[in-house]
Design a protein around this motif. Structure first.
Motif, PDB file in Angstrom:
ATOM      1  N   LEU B 275       2.934  50.236  -7.126  1.00  0.00           N
ATOM      2  CA  LEU B 275       2.589  51.400  -6.300  1.00  0.00           C
ATOM      3  C   LEU B 275       3.805  52.274  -6.018  1.00  0.00           C
ATOM      4  O   LEU B 275       3.691  53.356  -5.456  1.00  0.00           O
ATOM      5  CB  LEU B 275       2.010  50.926  -4.961  1.00  0.00           C
ATOM      6  CG  LEU B 275       0.501  50.900  -4.794  1.00  0.00           C
ATOM      7  CD1 LEU B 275       0.137  50.310  -3.449  1.00  0.00           C
ATOM      8  CD2 LEU B 275      -0.104  52.296  -4.915  1.00  0.00           C
ATOM      9  N   GLY B 276       4.974  51.754  -6.368  1.00  0.00           N
ATOM     10  CA  GLY B 276       6.206  52.484  -6.100  1.00  0.00           C
ATOM     11  C   GLY B 276       6.799  52.208  -4.728  1.00  0.00           C
ATOM     12  O   GLY B 276       7.746  52.861  -4.313  1.00  0.00           O
ATOM     13  N   ASN B 277       6.230  51.216  -4.021  1.00  0.00           N
ATOM     14  CA  ASN B 277       6.810  50.815  -2.729  1.00  0.00           C
ATOM     15  C   ASN B 277       7.985  49.867  -3.004  1.00  0.00           C
ATOM     16  O   ASN B 277       7.896  48.666  -2.782  1.00  0.00           O
ATOM     17  CB  ASN B 277       5.786  50.070  -1.863  1.00  0.00           C
ATOM     18  CG  ASN B 277       4.560  50.908  -1.589  1.00  0.00           C
ATOM     19  OD1 ASN B 277       4.609  52.127  -1.675  1.00  0.00           O
ATOM     20  ND2 ASN B 277       3.455  50.250  -1.278  1.00  0.00           N
ATOM     21  N   ILE B 278       9.061  50.434  -3.495  1.00  0.00           N
ATOM     22  CA  ILE B 278      10.147  49.596  -3.999  1.00  0.00           C
ATOM     23  C   ILE B 278      10.776  48.724  -2.903  1.00  0.00           C
ATOM     24  O   ILE B 278      11.058  47.548  -3.117  1.00  0.00           O
ATOM     25  CB  ILE B 278      11.221  50.464  -4.699  1.00  0.00           C
ATOM     26  CG1 ILE B 278      10.601  51.143  -5.936  1.00  0.00           C
ATOM     27  CG2 ILE B 278      12.437  49.652  -5.107  1.00  0.00           C
ATOM     28  CD1 ILE B 278      10.104  50.181  -7.003  1.00  0.00           C
ATOM     29  N   ASP B 279      10.957  49.314  -1.714  1.00  0.00           N
ATOM     30  CA  ASP B 279      11.582  48.525  -0.634  1.00  0.00           C
ATOM     31  C   ASP B 279      10.718  47.325  -0.267  1.00  0.00           C
ATOM     32  O   ASP B 279      11.221  46.217  -0.109  1.00  0.00           O
ATOM     33  CB  ASP B 279      11.821  49.402   0.603  1.00  0.00           C
ATOM     34  CG  ASP B 279      12.999  50.351   0.367  1.00  0.00           C
ATOM     35  OD1 ASP B 279      13.751  50.090  -0.603  1.00  0.00           O
ATOM     36  OD2 ASP B 279      13.130  51.328   1.126  1.00  0.00           O
ATOM     37  N   ALA B 280       9.408  47.587  -0.155  1.00  0.00           N
ATOM     38  CA  ALA B 280       8.494  46.482   0.186  1.00  0.00           C
ATOM     39  C   ALA B 280       8.502  45.431  -0.919  1.00  0.00           C
ATOM     40  O   ALA B 280       8.520  44.226  -0.659  1.00  0.00           O
ATOM     41  CB  ALA B 280       7.090  47.027   0.396  1.00  0.00           C
ATOM     42  N   ALA B 281       8.527  45.894  -2.168  1.00  0.00           N
ATOM     43  CA  ALA B 281       8.549  44.965  -3.290  1.00  0.00           C
ATOM     44  C   ALA B 281       9.817  44.131  -3.261  1.00  0.00           C
ATOM     45  O   ALA B 281       9.792  42.915  -3.501  1.00  0.00           O
ATOM     46  CB  ALA B 281       8.444  45.727  -4.602  1.00  0.00           C
ATOM     47  N   LYS B 282      10.933  44.788  -2.954  1.00  0.00           N
ATOM     48  CA  LYS B 282      12.210  44.055  -2.895  1.00  0.00           C
ATOM     49  C   LYS B 282      12.197  43.021  -1.770  1.00  0.00           C
ATOM     50  O   LYS B 282      12.738  41.927  -1.911  1.00  0.00           O
ATOM     51  CB  LYS B 282      13.373  45.028  -2.714  1.00  0.00           C
ATOM     52  CG  LYS B 282      13.793  45.690  -4.011  1.00  0.00           C
ATOM     53  CD  LYS B 282      15.009  46.568  -3.787  1.00  0.00           C
ATOM     54  CE  LYS B 282      15.460  47.177  -5.115  1.00  0.00           C
ATOM     55  NZ  LYS B 282      16.459  48.222  -4.906  1.00  0.00           N
ATOM     56  N   ASN B 283      11.581  43.414  -0.652  1.00  0.00           N
ATOM     57  CA  ASN B 283      11.450  42.463   0.461  1.00  0.00           C
ATOM     58  C   ASN B 283      10.696  41.225   0.024  1.00  0.00           C
ATOM     59  O   ASN B 283      11.078  40.105   0.345  1.00  0.00           O
ATOM     60  CB  ASN B 283      10.670  43.100   1.610  1.00  0.00           C
ATOM     61  CG  ASN B 283      11.604  43.810   2.559  1.00  0.00           C
ATOM     62  OD1 ASN B 283      12.810  43.577   2.523  1.00  0.00           O
ATOM     63  ND2 ASN B 283      11.049  44.688   3.381  1.00  0.00           N
ATOM     64  N   ASP B 284       9.601  41.462  -0.701  1.00  0.00           N
ATOM     65  CA  ASP B 284       8.807  40.330  -1.171  1.00  0.00           C
ATOM     66  C   ASP B 284       9.607  39.464  -2.151  1.00  0.00           C
ATOM     67  O   ASP B 284       9.540  38.242  -2.102  1.00  0.00           O
ATOM     68  CB  ASP B 284       7.505  40.818  -1.821  1.00  0.00           C
ATOM     69  CG  ASP B 284       6.494  41.288  -0.781  1.00  0.00           C
ATOM     70  OD1 ASP B 284       6.577  40.810   0.380  1.00  0.00           O
ATOM     71  OD2 ASP B 284       5.631  42.119  -1.102  1.00  0.00           O
ATOM     72  N   LEU B 285      10.370  40.135  -3.002  1.00  0.00           N
ATOM     73  CA  LEU B 285      11.190  39.387  -3.965  1.00  0.00           C
ATOM     74  C   LEU B 285      12.231  38.536  -3.230  1.00  0.00           C
ATOM     75  O   LEU B 285      12.410  37.349  -3.536  1.00  0.00           O
ATOM     76  CB  LEU B 285      11.872  40.363  -4.933  1.00  0.00           C
ATOM     77  CG  LEU B 285      12.795  39.734  -5.972  1.00  0.00           C
ATOM     78  CD1 LEU B 285      12.029  38.776  -6.882  1.00  0.00           C
ATOM     79  CD2 LEU B 285      13.472  40.809  -6.838  1.00  0.00           C
TER      80      LEU B 285
END
Ligand SMILES: [Fe+2]
Lengths: 656, 311
Positions: B275-285
């Motif tokens: 979705l392009g929510n990179i910060d959220a994705a990085k948090n999950d990672l």
């Protein structure tokens, strides 16, 4: 001496030959893998036969039959026997053993059929209505379900037999019939060998197994001779497990773990013993996919190693148990599991309604959604949302008390009911209510709990939940919760200066003084507030000073129709402290650290100063409300006898 | 080729020795069991089997050092004790002692008699090599195992497919996974096959299956995520975004705010990334790495994040 030896040897031989002695069957007929249109009947003989099953809906007219084309014949491995196919060989059955697995298909759903095993024209099972089977209801249809849960039973000993007999007698007395039997593992001590299975499982439960499918989960003792990875061993010879989703759910490809449906109930069975338990393992991946797929209204999971226990095993210390809790429970709870049955630990432990208890060691803080006893006649059933809702609460049941020696290491803080004795669990599901009953080996009911599903229920973890060590709800050290400013009032449910029945604390009142059923007609009656000193009391108790510190009050009230319970609250003027009860249940404690009545301790001083404070009803208080008449009971306390004043003036309001 | 019947006999004898004598141990408390076995060992019954049994109980308690010691003694007493050899191999790898684990797995191969035992031992070695970060060596052994025994197990297919992935031979993954699915019926292999089709851009095969799953599933997030990938691959960006938002909505209800399920965090991370929510994705990672998620889980998310960041 020699004679004694002979007797011992003879006894040993008789035991090991067991039912094979006078019987054609070396394992009597038993049911396996039922669906809404099919069933398997399995039996063993020591000799060749021409297997035929006759069956029908009328016990006197078994009009239908299947022959060897639908009956799989399996045999003991014999290197000289080149004709036998790999899949047809038995693992370590006695030489000459033949196992017959008859699959009857095209049956009506939710129907009872009677059956008999024949060798050609010769009838082998007696004409007896107990030889019957019932197909499952169609998946997705509502149908009541009643099943038996047993764990760690396989000793072949007296207590195992007693547990079985207790269940049978109870069902006979209550006119109930099992729809299925689930076994959570350790069914054939000590190594799950073929002989141990025959003696300690099949022979022991024979009258039940002939008409009830046992859906099994593998225990560590079966794991000594059977391997989950290969699906080979006496355990896998004994059971026909639906690895291809024959009875609902998704195909696992392994007999070690599988799922099946019964109407609107979905069962998930895992191998906690010898397969990868990590979230990346194939079992966990299958579990996630299976749980996402099911459209059932109830979700029941079972496996051998308990995520929570302090029985003969400790889930804070043992690897398999820790992994089932840390890796598997999150998948189950995010899929909306209702109840988890396990064994391994030789004890009965049953939890409160919990969620998210994955930490090691297990603590009760932040994970208990309902700390009541779950008993419909006690604190009431655990309430959950209708359908399968993620993280809406799970009940954990350790049923490792099916026959072997029971013991206890400690107390698991999430448990509500613990019994160190042999027994089993009977579970019924009827529409939106699941009820579990622990029946001990003497046929006594030791524990009853229910889960009721309706509407939408939003749970949040309870602060300071009930503690299984003390058997009480802990009182916070700083329990002097003061009230808040009185909000605008919509209705006075109990007004100021109302009539109350009262009892002076010169002695303790009867034990049930605060209950709804208690008759207070012999108590004095007068208008509130009560007390002395400060000139702020309608009913002045001159006798109280230097004599006694407690006053007991009772008043009945009825709630106006259609109100929002969350707007109800007590408004009280008090000096120094009080405890309030609603229909016998403590709902509020102000200024008293512990104890009740004459046992109340550490009372903090508080001046009334002619002001009132507001205490809104919490969920606990709301749950205690009754539809019709309610009783509000208050015990007012002075912090010491020589105190110069005392006041208790309670009212009940509905805020705007 | 060794047949299953003879394998059963071998397994039977291997297990039989371990099962022997255990009738005398009636209690089931792990610590008491260890004490009991210690007493036996100290009073003359210091057999390989008793050391093996005690090692298993130590492993249950997470006392891996003690377990390894006992397994060493068991193997010293009986060098052909395959169960003990396999056990020590796995524990050594778990301890991060990869060289020793590989050596030990090699010995399991040497001791294997039947084709089936040999192929199964090769899979063990392949797993140890993968754990040691040597996928190119590992795949030689998993390939040989399939040659020796084409009817491999569910675990073999997953391992082999993973090795192909590690070696960036993604195009070969669908075939092995499909074969495994057809042979075992396992839904895990079926779903892995669909994922591999998406990775290989074979959307036309994957999409009809995904659509069917979406209509028949109660919880749809994992299928919405898969369909979104197919939509992105076929240029239907709006439809993909819609699926991803639906996916996140469902995951929000399922993920425990304080104690999230690892498998769902991985799904959420991927949905956020796409979705392009990179910060959220990085948090999950970060969260996944923090809770010790398998590299195979994090690597995909990491790849997706960097792909989108570099777009
Ligand atoms: Fe056990």
């Amino acid at each position: 001496m020699k004679n004694i030896h002979l007797i011992v040897i003879f006894c040993f031989l008789s035991i090991s030959l067991g039912q094979a002695g006078n019987n054609i069957f070396s394992r009597s007929p038993y049911l396996q893998l039922a669906t809404d249109s099919s069933i398997h009947i399995v039996w063993r003989t020591k000799t060749k036969m021409n297997p035929i099953i006759r069956f029908g809906k009328d016990v006197d007219a078994l009009n239908e039959k299947i022959g060897s084309e639908f009956i799989l014949e399996r045999r003991t491995v014999d290197e000289s026997d080149k004709s036998i196919n790999d899949a047809l060989s038995l693992f370590d059955a006695p030489k000459g053993t033949r196992q017959f697995e008859a699959k009857i298909s095209n049956l009506d759903s939710n129907s009872t059929y009677y059956y008999s095993v024949f060798d050609g024209e010769k009838r082998l099972t007696p004409k007896d209505s107990s030889y019957h089977f019932k197909t499952h209801p169609k998946p997705g249809t509502k149908s009541p379900l009643y099943f038996w849960v047993v764990g760690d039973s396989g000793t072949g000993g007296e207590n195992q037999a007693k547990v079985h007999t207790a269940m049978r007698k109870y069902n006979q007395f209550k006119n109930l019939e099992l729809d299925m039997y689930i076994h959570v593992g350790d069914m054939a001590y000590t190594s799950g060998t073929d002989g141990q299975f025959s003696e300690r499982f099949f022979k022991m439960y024979e009258p039940t197994l002939r008409n009830t499918v046992c859906w099994a989960a593998m225990g560590n003792h079966e794991g000594k001779t059977s391997k989950g990875e290969d699906g080979i061993g006496p355990y896998y010879d004994a059971y026909i497990c639906p690895k291809a989703a024959e009875a609902g759910g998704l195909p696992s490809g392994k007999e070690a773990y599988y799922s099946f449906d019964y109407g609107k109930v979905h069962f998930i069975v895992l191998d906690s013993h010898d397969l990868d338990r990590r979230p990346t393992g194939h079992m966990a991946q299958w579990l996630k996919a299976d749980i996402e797929k099911t459209k059932a209204e109830w979700l029941i999971a079972y496996f051998h190693h308990p995520p929570y226990t302090k029985g003969s095993h400790d889930s804070d210390k043992e690897q398999q148990l820790i992994e089932m809790r840390e890796h598997i429970m999150p998948i189950l709870e995010s899929g909306g599991v209702d109840i988890v049955f396990t064994g391994h630990s030789h004890i009965y432990e049953r939890s409160m309604l919990i969620n998210g208890a994955y930490a090691t060691p297990t603590v009760s803080e932040g994970v208990i959604l309902d700390d009541g006893d779950g008993n419909p006649t006690g604190d009431g059933p655990y309430i959950k949302s209708a359908g399968l809702v993620p993280h809406n609460g799970t009940v954990q049941v350790v049923a490792g008390h099916g026959g072997t020696k029971v013991s206890r290491k400690g107390t698991m803080p999430i448990m509500r009911s613990i019994f160190v004795e042999n027994g089993s669990v009977l579970v019924s599901i009827s529409d939106n209510v699941l009820t579990g009953t622990m029946l001990n080996l003497d046929g006594l009911i030791r524990d009853t709990f229910s889960i009721k599903k309706e509407g939408t229920v939003i749970h949040s973890p309870i602060e300071n939940p009930w503690n299984p060590v003390t058997g009480k709800k802990p009182i916070k050290k700083k329990s002097i919760s003061r009230g808040i400013k009185v909000p605008p009032v919509a209705t006075m449910i109990i007004r100021k200066n109302s009539q109350w029945a009262y009892f002076l604390g010169t002695e303790d009142p009867p034990e049930n003084w605060n209950m709804l059923a208690f008759n207070h007609s012999s108590w004095k009656k007068d208008e509130s507030g009560f007390g002395f000193g400060d000139n702020d009391d309608r009913t002045v108790l001159e006798s109280m000073k230097n004599k006694y510190t407690t006053l007991y009050l009772r008043r009945s009230f009825a709630l106006p129709e259609g109100i929002d319970y969350k707007k109800i609250g007590l408004v009280v003027s008090y000096d120094d402290a009080f405890i309030a009860y609603l229909n016998g249940k403590e709902i509020l404690r102000v200024g008293i650290e512990s104890g009740n009545g004459g046992e109340a301790r550490n009372i903090s001083p508080h001046e009334a100063e002619k002001t009132f404070e507001y205490f809104p009803f919490d969920t606990n208080a709301i749950k205690a409300l009754e539809g019709g008449v309610n009783i509000l009971a208050i015990e007012g306390h002075n912090h010491e006898k020589k105190s110069s004043d005392f006041t208790i003036h309670p009212t009940l309001i509905l805020k705007k | 080729m060794m047949n299953k019947k003879v394998f059963r006999l071998h397994l039977f004898f291997a297990l039989f020795f371990v099962a022997l004598g255990s009738h005398a141990i009636s209690h089931h408390d792990t610590k008491v069991l260890i004490e009991e076995l210690t007493k036996r060992i100290n009073s003359g019954e210091s057999t390989a089997e008793n050391y093996y049994k005690r090692a298993i109980e130590y492993r249950v308690l997470g006392q891996l050092k003690e377990a390894v010691n006992d397994l060493k003694i068991a193997l010293h007493r009986n060098a052909n004790f395959t169960l003990a050899r396999r056990e020590i191999t796995r524990i050594l790898s778990k301890q991060g002692r990869h060289k020793l684990a590989i050596l030990s797995a090699e010995k399991v191969i040497t001791n294997a008699i039947t084709q089936r035992e040999k192929s199964s031992a090769m899979i063990l070695l392949a797993q140890m090599l993968l754990n040691a970060g040597e996928p190119s060596e590992a795949i030689k052994y998993s390939s040989t195992a399939f040659k020796l025994n084409p009817n491999g197990k569910l675990e073999w297919y997953l391992l082999h497919a993973r090795l192909l992935g590690e070696l960036k031979r993604d195009n070969e993954r669908p075939e092995i996974l499909r074969t495994g699915y057809q042979l075992t019926g396992s839904i895990v292999l079926r779903n892995a096959w669909i994922d591999s089709l998406l990775e290989c851009k074979k959307y036309e095969i994957a999409l009809p299956i995904i659509e069917k799953e979406l209509t028949s599933s109660r919880l749809k997030s994992s299928w919405e995520l898969r369909r979104a990938k197919a939509y992105i691959g076929t240029g239907k960006i709006n439809a993909a975004m819609n699926d991803l938002r639906m996916c996140l909505k469902e995951l929000d209800q399922r993920i425990h705010p304080k104690k999230p399920d690892m498998t769902l965090i991985a799904d959420r991370g991927m949905a956020n990334a796409l979705l392009g929510n990179i910060d959220a994705a990085k948090n999950d990672l970060t969260h996944l790495i923090h809770i010790g998620a398998d590299k195979w889980v994090t690597i995909h998310l990491d790849k997706a994040i960097s792909l989108i960041e570099n777009q």
